[in-house]
Design an enzyme around this catalytic site. Sequence first.
Site, PDB file in Angstrom:
ATOM      1  N   SER A 172      11.332  48.774 -22.116  1.00  0.00           N
ATOM      2  CA  SER A 172      10.440  47.616 -22.020  1.00  0.00           C
ATOM      3  C   SER A 172       9.008  48.098 -22.106  1.00  0.00           C
ATOM      4  O   SER A 172       8.585  48.975 -21.363  1.00  0.00           O
ATOM      5  CB  SER A 172      10.626  46.838 -20.716  1.00  0.00           C
ATOM      6  OG  SER A 172       9.717  45.750 -20.730  1.00  0.00           O
ATOM      7  N   LYS A 218      20.651  38.556 -28.965  1.00  0.00           N
ATOM      8  CA  LYS A 218      20.584  39.960 -28.531  1.00  0.00           C
ATOM      9  C   LYS A 218      21.922  40.650 -28.763  1.00  0.00           C
ATOM     10  O   LYS A 218      22.972  40.112 -28.439  1.00  0.00           O
ATOM     11  CB  LYS A 218      20.163  40.059 -27.055  1.00  0.00           C
ATOM     12  CG  LYS A 218      19.949  41.486 -26.597  1.00  0.00           C
ATOM     13  CD  LYS A 218      19.112  41.592 -25.342  1.00  0.00           C
ATOM     14  CE  LYS A 218      18.942  43.026 -24.862  1.00  0.00           C
ATOM     15  NZ  LYS A 218      18.285  43.913 -25.856  1.00  0.00           N
ATOM     16  N   MET A 272      10.502  40.916 -32.973  1.00  0.00           N
ATOM     17  CA  MET A 272       9.424  41.708 -32.366  1.00  0.00           C
ATOM     18  C   MET A 272       8.442  42.230 -33.407  1.00  0.00           C
ATOM     19  O   MET A 272       7.228  42.206 -33.183  1.00  0.00           O
ATOM     20  CB  MET A 272      10.020  42.882 -31.581  1.00  0.00           C
ATOM     21  CG  MET A 272      10.525  42.523 -30.198  1.00  0.00           C
ATOM     22  SD  MET A 272       9.322  41.651 -29.181  1.00  0.00           S
ATOM     23  CE  MET A 272       7.887  42.672 -29.325  1.00  0.00           C
ATOM     24  N   THR A 277      13.185  50.175 -29.600  1.00  0.00           N
ATOM     25  CA  THR A 277      14.577  49.747 -29.821  1.00  0.00           C
ATOM     26  C   THR A 277      15.442  50.168 -28.640  1.00  0.00           C
ATOM     27  O   THR A 277      15.204  51.213 -28.028  1.00  0.00           O
ATOM     28  CB  THR A 277      15.090  50.401 -31.138  1.00  0.00           C
ATOM     29  OG1 THR A 277      14.265  49.929 -32.199  1.00  0.00           O
ATOM     30  CG2 THR A 277      16.543  50.055 -31.423  1.00  0.00           C
ATOM     31  N   THR A 278      16.450  49.358 -28.327  1.00  0.00           N
ATOM     32  CA  THR A 278      17.381  49.678 -27.233  1.00  0.00           C
ATOM     33  C   THR A 278      18.804  49.786 -27.799  1.00  0.00           C
ATOM     34  O   THR A 278      19.043  49.482 -28.969  1.00  0.00           O
ATOM     35  CB  THR A 278      17.350  48.587 -26.145  1.00  0.00           C
ATOM     36  OG1 THR A 278      17.700  47.335 -26.751  1.00  0.00           O
ATOM     37  CG2 THR A 278      15.991  48.484 -25.489  1.00  0.00           C
ATOM     38  N   THR A 288      16.488  47.580 -20.479  1.00  0.00           N
ATOM     39  CA  THR A 288      15.666  47.492 -19.266  1.00  0.00           C
ATOM     40  C   THR A 288      16.548  47.447 -18.007  1.00  0.00           C
ATOM     41  O   THR A 288      16.247  48.110 -17.010  1.00  0.00           O
ATOM     42  CB  THR A 288      14.773  46.232 -19.337  1.00  0.00           C
ATOM     43  OG1 THR A 288      14.047  46.281 -20.563  1.00  0.00           O
ATOM     44  CG2 THR A 288      13.824  46.147 -18.167  1.00  0.00           C
ATOM     45  N   HIS A 330      18.899  37.069 -21.504  1.00  0.00           N
ATOM     46  CA  HIS A 330      18.251  37.191 -22.816  1.00  0.00           C
ATOM     47  C   HIS A 330      18.790  36.122 -23.770  1.00  0.00           C
ATOM     48  O   HIS A 330      19.841  35.532 -23.527  1.00  0.00           O
ATOM     49  CB  HIS A 330      18.495  38.566 -23.423  1.00  0.00           C
ATOM     50  CG  HIS A 330      17.615  39.638 -22.821  1.00  0.00           C
ATOM     51  ND1 HIS A 330      17.958  40.327 -21.687  1.00  0.00           N
ATOM     52  CD2 HIS A 330      16.390  40.128 -23.204  1.00  0.00           C
ATOM     53  CE1 HIS A 330      17.002  41.190 -21.388  1.00  0.00           C
ATOM     54  NE2 HIS A 330      16.035  41.087 -22.292  1.00  0.00           N
ATOM     55  N   GLY A 361      10.898  47.682 -38.750  1.00  0.00           N
ATOM     56  CA  GLY A 361      11.566  46.454 -38.281  1.00  0.00           C
ATOM     57  C   GLY A 361      10.561  45.302 -38.299  1.00  0.00           C
ATOM     58  O   GLY A 361      10.637  44.373 -37.491  1.00  0.00           O
ATOM     59  N   ALA A 362       9.622  45.383 -39.249  1.00  0.00           N
ATOM     60  CA  ALA A 362       8.452  44.499 -39.244  1.00  0.00           C
ATOM     61  C   ALA A 362       8.757  43.020 -39.484  1.00  0.00           C
ATOM     62  O   ALA A 362       7.933  42.159 -39.162  1.00  0.00           O
ATOM     63  CB  ALA A 362       7.436  44.985 -40.284  1.00  0.00           C
TER      64      ALA A 362
HETATM   65  N1  NDP Z   1      11.098  47.956 -25.625  1.00  0.00           N
HETATM   66  C1  NDP Z   1      10.769  46.659 -25.603  1.00  0.00           C
HETATM   67  O1  NDP Z   1       9.786  46.233 -24.955  1.00  0.00           O
HETATM   68  C2  NDP Z   1      11.588  45.682 -26.375  1.00  0.00           C
HETATM   69  C3  NDP Z   1      12.651  46.111 -27.084  1.00  0.00           C
HETATM   70  N2  NDP Z   1      13.342  45.246 -27.877  1.00  0.00           N
HETATM   71  C4  NDP Z   1      14.388  45.836 -28.685  1.00  0.00           C
HETATM   72  O2  NDP Z   1      13.882  45.925 -30.013  1.00  0.00           O
HETATM   73  C5  NDP Z   1      14.955  45.802 -30.939  1.00  0.00           C
HETATM   74  C6  NDP Z   1      14.623  44.720 -31.959  1.00  0.00           C
HETATM   75  O3  NDP Z   1      14.596  43.476 -31.312  1.00  0.00           O
HETATM   76  P1  NDP Z   1      14.324  42.138 -32.141  1.00  0.00           P
HETATM   77  O4  NDP Z   1      13.033  42.236 -32.861  1.00  0.00           O
HETATM   78  O5  NDP Z   1      14.552  41.011 -31.214  1.00  0.00           O
HETATM   79  O6  NDP Z   1      15.530  42.202 -33.200  1.00  0.00           O
HETATM   80  P2  NDP Z   1      15.591  41.643 -34.695  1.00  0.00           P
HETATM   81  O7  NDP Z   1      17.019  41.705 -35.090  1.00  0.00           O
HETATM   82  O8  NDP Z   1      14.863  40.363 -34.802  1.00  0.00           O
HETATM   83  O9  NDP Z   1      14.757  42.726 -35.514  1.00  0.00           O
HETATM   84  C7  NDP Z   1      15.255  43.951 -35.920  1.00  0.00           C
HETATM   85  C8  NDP Z   1      14.686  44.220 -37.289  1.00  0.00           C
HETATM   86  O10 NDP Z   1      15.072  45.527 -37.708  1.00  0.00           O
HETATM   87  C9  NDP Z   1      15.472  45.414 -39.054  1.00  0.00           C
HETATM   88  N3  NDP Z   1      16.308  46.495 -39.516  1.00  0.00           N
HETATM   89  C10 NDP Z   1      17.670  46.585 -39.504  1.00  0.00           C
HETATM   90  N4  NDP Z   1      18.064  47.723 -40.082  1.00  0.00           N
HETATM   91  C11 NDP Z   1      16.935  48.347 -40.504  1.00  0.00           C
HETATM   92  C12 NDP Z   1      16.692  49.549 -41.216  1.00  0.00           C
HETATM   93  N5  NDP Z   1      17.707  50.317 -41.629  1.00  0.00           N
HETATM   94  N6  NDP Z   1      15.415  49.898 -41.481  1.00  0.00           N
HETATM   95  C13 NDP Z   1      14.397  49.106 -41.112  1.00  0.00           C
HETATM   96  N7  NDP Z   1      14.561  47.929 -40.450  1.00  0.00           N
HETATM   97  C14 NDP Z   1      15.823  47.568 -40.138  1.00  0.00           C
HETATM   98  C15 NDP Z   1      16.202  44.072 -39.123  1.00  0.00           C
HETATM   99  O11 NDP Z   1      16.335  43.643 -40.447  1.00  0.00           O
HETATM  100  P3  NDP Z   1      17.598  42.725 -40.871  1.00  0.00           P
HETATM  101  O12 NDP Z   1      17.507  41.498 -40.054  1.00  0.00           O
HETATM  102  O13 NDP Z   1      17.375  42.532 -42.341  1.00  0.00           O
HETATM  103  O14 NDP Z   1      18.826  43.553 -40.554  1.00  0.00           O
HETATM  104  C16 NDP Z   1      15.241  43.214 -38.326  1.00  0.00           C
HETATM  105  O15 NDP Z   1      14.192  42.733 -39.115  1.00  0.00           O
HETATM  106  C17 NDP Z   1      16.214  45.549 -30.104  1.00  0.00           C
HETATM  107  O16 NDP Z   1      16.862  46.779 -29.877  1.00  0.00           O
HETATM  108  C18 NDP Z   1      15.654  45.023 -28.789  1.00  0.00           C
HETATM  109  O17 NDP Z   1      16.506  45.237 -27.696  1.00  0.00           O
HETATM  110  C19 NDP Z   1      13.024  43.935 -27.973  1.00  0.00           C
HETATM  111  C20 NDP Z   1      11.996  43.435 -27.248  1.00  0.00           C
HETATM  112  C21 NDP Z   1      11.197  44.266 -26.368  1.00  0.00           C
HETATM  113  O1  LIG Z   2      16.314  42.233 -27.139  1.00  0.00           O
HETATM  114  C1  LIG Z   2      15.348  41.780 -26.471  1.00  0.00           C
HETATM  115  O2  LIG Z   2      14.864  40.668 -26.693  1.00  0.00           O
HETATM  116  C2  LIG Z   2      14.787  42.631 -25.422  1.00  0.00           C
HETATM  117  N1  LIG Z   2      15.255  43.824 -25.288  1.00  0.00           N
HETATM  118  C3  LIG Z   2      14.772  44.837 -24.416  1.00  0.00           C
HETATM  119  C4  LIG Z   2      15.878  45.371 -23.547  1.00  0.00           C
HETATM  120  O3  LIG Z   2      17.033  45.493 -24.021  1.00  0.00           O
HETATM  121  O4  LIG Z   2      15.620  45.732 -22.395  1.00  0.00           O
HETATM  122  C5  LIG Z   2      13.527  44.445 -23.674  1.00  0.00           C
HETATM  123  C6  LIG Z   2      13.319  42.995 -23.434  1.00  0.00           C
HETATM  124  O5  LIG Z   2      13.969  42.634 -22.265  1.00  0.00           O
HETATM  125  C7  LIG Z   2      13.669  42.120 -24.601  1.00  0.00           C
END
Ligand code: NDP
Ligand SMILES: O=C(O)C1=N[C@H](C(=O)O)C[C@H](O)C1
Length: 264
Positions: free
Chosen positions: A122, A160, A14, A97-98, A167, A156, A9-10
């Site tokens: 989180s 989202k 995030m 991922t969530t 969390t 958020h 998900g680079a």
């Molecule tokens: N645990 C924690 O501390 C945190 C968790 N999160 C969670 O992390 C997740 C990502 O958040 P966020 O970065 O904001 O979301 P984004 O939508 O910005 O990023 C997700 C990425 O995953 C990619 N993706 C989708 N399908 C695939 C696949 N099959 N293989 C590889 N990559 C794929 C997307 O690509 P494309 O856009 O091309 O579909 C996108 O680049 C969410 O579930 C969020 O809730 C977020 C922040 C903190």
């Molecule tokens: O999607 C987000 O941005 C976040 N998702 C995580 C969650 O679902 O708890 C963590 C953080 O709050 C940011």
Amino acid sequence: MPIKLAIHGAAGRMGRRVVALASQDKQIQIVAALESAGSHFLGHDAGLVAGGEKLGVSLSVVGESAADVVIDFSVPDAGIAIVDHCLQSKKPLVIATTGFEPDQKEFIAAAAEQIPIVFAPSMSTAVNLVMKLTEIAGKVLKDYPSGVDVEIIERHHRFKEDAPSGTALKFGEIVAEAMGLTDHVHGREGRTGKRTPQEIGYHAVRTGDNPGEHTIVFGMLGETIELRVAASNRDCYAQGAILAAKWLVGRPAGMYGMKEVLGL
Ligand SMILES: NC(=O)C1=CN([C@@H]2O[C@H](COP(=O)(O)OP(=O)(O)OC[C@H]3O[C@@H](n4cnc5c(N)ncnc54)[C@H](OP(=O)(O)O)[C@@H]3O)[C@@H](O)[C@H]2O)C=CC1
Ligand SMILES: O=C(O)C1=N[C@H](C(=O)O)C[C@H](O)C1
């Protein structure tokens, strides 16, 4: 030797911050930056996509890599695919991922019998500390004479996709366990009747670019406690995921949380 890291998900919000921070970390070498087969970032340099300097690592789909550990910030179905990949290649995995469904969580739990996994909604140190404080508050207030109403409010950004946040759900689990509460109520509307003492209420606010904020309200008759934790940017999550990845390399198979990573 630096730890070889793959980020799944680079090109996401995030993933970019993980790439940016990990590329500055002397203990880490980014060896793979993974995206979906349909991503228009495939073939682009991950460092440039993250807004920094050229890294020499192109965005690619999941495949063979020299990675010692993988960090996943993607979407639930892709998260499950990377769990499967790590199972086959016996690689440790940090799942951030969530929004996973119950059967997907079961798959992750089964995978953790074979590979080491950190799975946490989180990665933030502050959020995980507030989880500890919530547990303490819940235990102390469990038998409070006037009763205690626990409501969890999360805010958020508008992009989202899951609600309530992972969390918020974790905070709810902690409260339920500490206070013996059984009913999880998501929002309220109409003539709901009086609030019951068994309820934990959840409220998901979606506005603008908020990177994440959680408030746990303990409402009593005569006084209120609120535990609030708010991110001002995403680096708290990215740093936590990198810390978890370093901690995980060399651990035995098992399911770990940030509680273990942070020693809370
Ligand atoms: N645990 C924690 O501390 C945190 C968790 N999160 C969670 O992390 C997740 C990502 O958040 P966020 O970065 O904001 O979301 P984004 O939508 O910005 O990023 C997700 C990425 O995953 C990619 N993706 C989708 N399908 C695939 C696949 N099959 N293989 C590889 N990559 C794929 C997307 O690509 P494309 O856009 O091309 O579909 C996108 O680049 C969410 O579930 C969020 O809730 C977020 C922040 C903190
Ligand atoms: O999607 C987000 O941005 C976040 N998702 C995580 C969650 O679902 O708890 C963590 C953080 O709050 C940011």
